[in-house]
Motif scaffolding. Structure first.
Motif, mmCIF file in Angstrom:
data_model
loop_
_atom_site.group_PDB
_atom_site.id
_atom_site.type_symbol
_atom_site.label_atom_id
_atom_site.label_comp_id
_atom_site.label_asym_id
_atom_site.label_seq_id
_atom_site.Cartn_x
_atom_site.Cartn_y
_atom_site.Cartn_z
ATOM 1 N N ARG A 129 0.991 -1.113 0.118
ATOM 2 C CA ARG A 129 0.058 0.053 -0.064
ATOM 3 C C ARG A 129 0.838 1.305 0.006
ATOM 4 N NH1 ARG A 129 -5.222 1.512 0.482
ATOM 5 N NH2 ARG A 129 -5.757 3.522 1.337
ATOM 6 N N PHE A 130 0.378 2.215 -0.827
ATOM 7 C CA PHE A 130 1.334 3.520 -0.948
ATOM 8 C C PHE A 130 0.500 4.482 -0.909
ATOM 9 C CE2 PHE A 130 3.523 0.172 -3.260
ATOM 10 C CZ PHE A 130 4.939 0.381 -2.847
ATOM 11 N N ASP A 131 1.029 5.828 -0.358
ATOM 12 C CA ASP A 131 0.185 7.093 -0.159
ATOM 13 C C ASP A 131 -0.253 7.505 -1.719
ATOM 14 O OD1 ASP A 131 0.290 7.378 2.688
ATOM 15 O OD2 ASP A 131 2.560 7.678 2.278
ATOM 16 N N ARG A 185 13.918 8.223 -2.322
ATOM 17 C CA ARG A 185 13.333 7.208 -1.965
ATOM 18 C C ARG A 185 11.816 6.875 -2.685
ATOM 19 N NH1 ARG A 185 15.050 7.261 4.376
ATOM 20 N NH2 ARG A 185 17.185 7.638 4.102
ATOM 21 N N VAL A 186 11.867 7.150 -4.003
ATOM 22 C CA VAL A 186 10.622 6.818 -4.694
ATOM 23 C C VAL A 186 10.860 5.429 -5.166
ATOM 24 C CG1 VAL A 186 9.527 7.254 -6.838
ATOM 25 C CG2 VAL A 186 10.333 9.173 -5.495
ATOM 26 N N LEU A 237 7.362 15.424 0.700
ATOM 27 C CA LEU A 237 6.420 15.652 1.650
ATOM 28 C C LEU A 237 6.211 14.502 2.456
ATOM 29 C CD1 LEU A 237 3.639 17.411 -0.507
ATOM 30 C CD2 LEU A 237 5.350 18.590 1.048
ATOM 31 N N GLY A 238 7.339 13.472 2.333
ATOM 32 C CA GLY A 238 7.180 12.375 3.067
ATOM 33 C C GLY A 238 6.299 11.359 2.876
ATOM 34 N N LYS A 239 5.757 11.286 1.738
ATOM 35 C CA LYS A 239 4.875 10.152 1.487
ATOM 36 C C LYS A 239 5.660 8.866 0.837
ATOM 37 C CE LYS A 239 1.678 13.038 3.066
ATOM 38 N NZ LYS A 239 0.949 12.636 4.294
#
Length: 467
Positions: free
Chosen positions: A3-5, A107-108, A25-27
């Protein structure tokens, strides 16, 4: 199931900008890209390749020096398709490396595979090795871009009848070429190959071209194309295209026959949405595969699903796509998204370049705004003489009432760079006095702004703001 934002489908300008913005944005962000390498159409078949091809063609052909040394001047006498591809591959490798580093640094997460909806929040991804995985996202950004429109009646073979993606893979430069479609892509490639001394014929069923550009700029552009013997068959349609004996024959609707070495079909593009199973998410594309969005948030009719970039239609620029992706990502993860400045530049990387920002003269007339224009020709500048420029035009439009700049329009060498001066003045609500009173580096092409500003100022005279 992961699950991802935010799940981003596509890694072109809109996708990569949106993904990196959300990650900053930290997501937790996932990018799904079906191509062999990240970058999307922009890096692999669109913006970067076409502009690299243009730069290579101008350098190897000696185009920029012909004002001094004559039309026969060439840096490399025999230019091959491999010469063009060599620089292209180096550029593409660099672009991909930069993008992969950006994803890693922020960190994508990114995976290769074909994505499709299972339900509004779940996507199925089929990897190259056949493995199928499912991922869910609190929000989803569709940045899948476009692909060439390929009608059934065109006998595409990837060699003599091609679309704009296939053109980058040609093995031999044609002696003659017909380009069908006088849109931005068709015009860019037609003029690039003309600069390589290919005999080019441009065909379009419309009697005009580039209708969103200031008419005076288009007229100057057309004059330059005809001056170098490009044939412009506007208001004519290719009714039949056949291949025979290594040549291509076209029959136009007025009965005219044309025989050529190669045909480039560049009459439009389709949103690459046909494999997404949009119905499972409650979405529907139009007849060109494009998605409708809120122009301020880029949300679709399904609140948590967004779309940005070429897949939402005009203006279909890498620059605007990046901003659309950024805004969409911020809205998607619940951050505040400021509205971008009103005016953005539009660049056409033809030979010569065209770039524009703000209102055209036609739009000013439609709004019944009293106005005056200032014109500068590049040959009037010392820098233009140094560069051997016989052509090039900069036009500015000013309000007679407020004296503010309303639009800047340029055709000629460096137009896509020069336009940013006008863009800044437009968005900061500057007036004609800025150009008259400020000092510009000398000698530069940017000095054309002062010349055009003085031209307008002289014509405006002492008209006061109470008008």
């Amino acid at each position: 199931m992961d699950r991802f934002d935010l799940i981003v489908v596509g890694s072109g300008p809109a996708g990569r900008r949106g993904a990196i913005q959300a990650a900053k944005l930290g997501k937790r962000v996932l990018v799904i890209e079906q191509g062999k390498r990240v970058g999307g159409v922009s890096v692999h078949t669109g913006t970067i390749p076409s502009k690299t091809l243009r730069e290579t063609a101008l350098n190897l052909s000696g185009w920029r020096e012909r004002g001094f040394y004559g039309r026969a001047y060439r840096v490399k006498q025999e230019i091959s398709a491999s010469d063009l591809r060599r620089r292209l591959l180096i550029t593409l490798d660099h672009e991909v490396e930069v993008l992969e580093h950006q994803f890693a640094r922020n960190r994508v997460h990114h995976i290769r595979g074909k994505a499709s909806f299972v339900d509004p929040q779940t996507m199925q991804v089929v990897k190259d090795d056949g493995e199928v995985i499912h991922v869910t996202g609190a929000s989803i950004l569709l940045a899948v871009g476009t692909k060439p429109f390929r009608p059934d009646y065109m006998p595409f073979d990837g060699r003599t009848v091609l679309d704009s993606d296939e053109l980058l893979e040609i093995e031999e430069l044609p002696r003659s070429m017909v380009v069908i479609g006088a849109g931005v892509i068709g015009i860019e490639y037609a003029t690039i190959f003309s600069a390589l001394d290919t005999q080019v014929t441009l065909i379009d069923p419309k009697s005009t071209m580039l209708d969103f550009i200031d008419k005076e700029i288009v007229e100057d552009f057309i004059y330059q194309l005809r001056d170098r013997n490009m044939k412009l068959l506007l208001g004519q349609k290719a009714e039949k295209v056949t291949r025979q004996d290594g040549k291509v024959e076209l029959l136009l609707d007025n009965g005219r026959h044309i025989v050529t070495d190669m045909v480039l079909f560049a009459a439009g593009r389709m949103g690459a949405t046909d494999t997404l199973n949009l119905a499972a998410a409650g979405l529907e594309a139009d007849n060109r595969g494009r998605l409708s969005v809120n122009p301020e948030t880029f949300a679709t009719n399904v609140p948590h699903i967004f779309a940005a970039g070429d897949v939402v239609g005009f203006p279909s620029l890498a620059s605007t796509s990046m901003e659309q992706g950024r805004i969409a990502a911020r809205v998607a993860v619940g951050a505040i998204a400021k509205e971008p400045p009103k005016y953005f530049p539009y660049g056409i990387y033809a030979v010569p370049e065209i770039s524009t920002c703000g209102l055209t003269e036609e739009e000013v007339k439609e709004r019944h705004i009293p106005y005056e224009c200032g014109i500068a020709r590049f040959r009037e500048t010392s820098r233009g003489h140094i560069m051997g420029l016989d052509t090039g035009l900069l036009k500015m439009i000013f309000s007679l009432k407020t004296r503010r700049l309303l639009g800047v329009h340029i055709v000629g060498e460096g137009a896509t760079e020069l336009v940013h001066i006008g863009q800044a003045v437009l968005n900061l609500k500057g007036t004609v006095e800025y150009f008259v009173e400020n000092t510009f580096n000398y000698p530069t092409l940017a000095e054309a702004y002062k010349i055009a500003g003085l031209d307008a100022w002289n014509r405006m005279g002492d008209i006061k703001s109470e008008l």
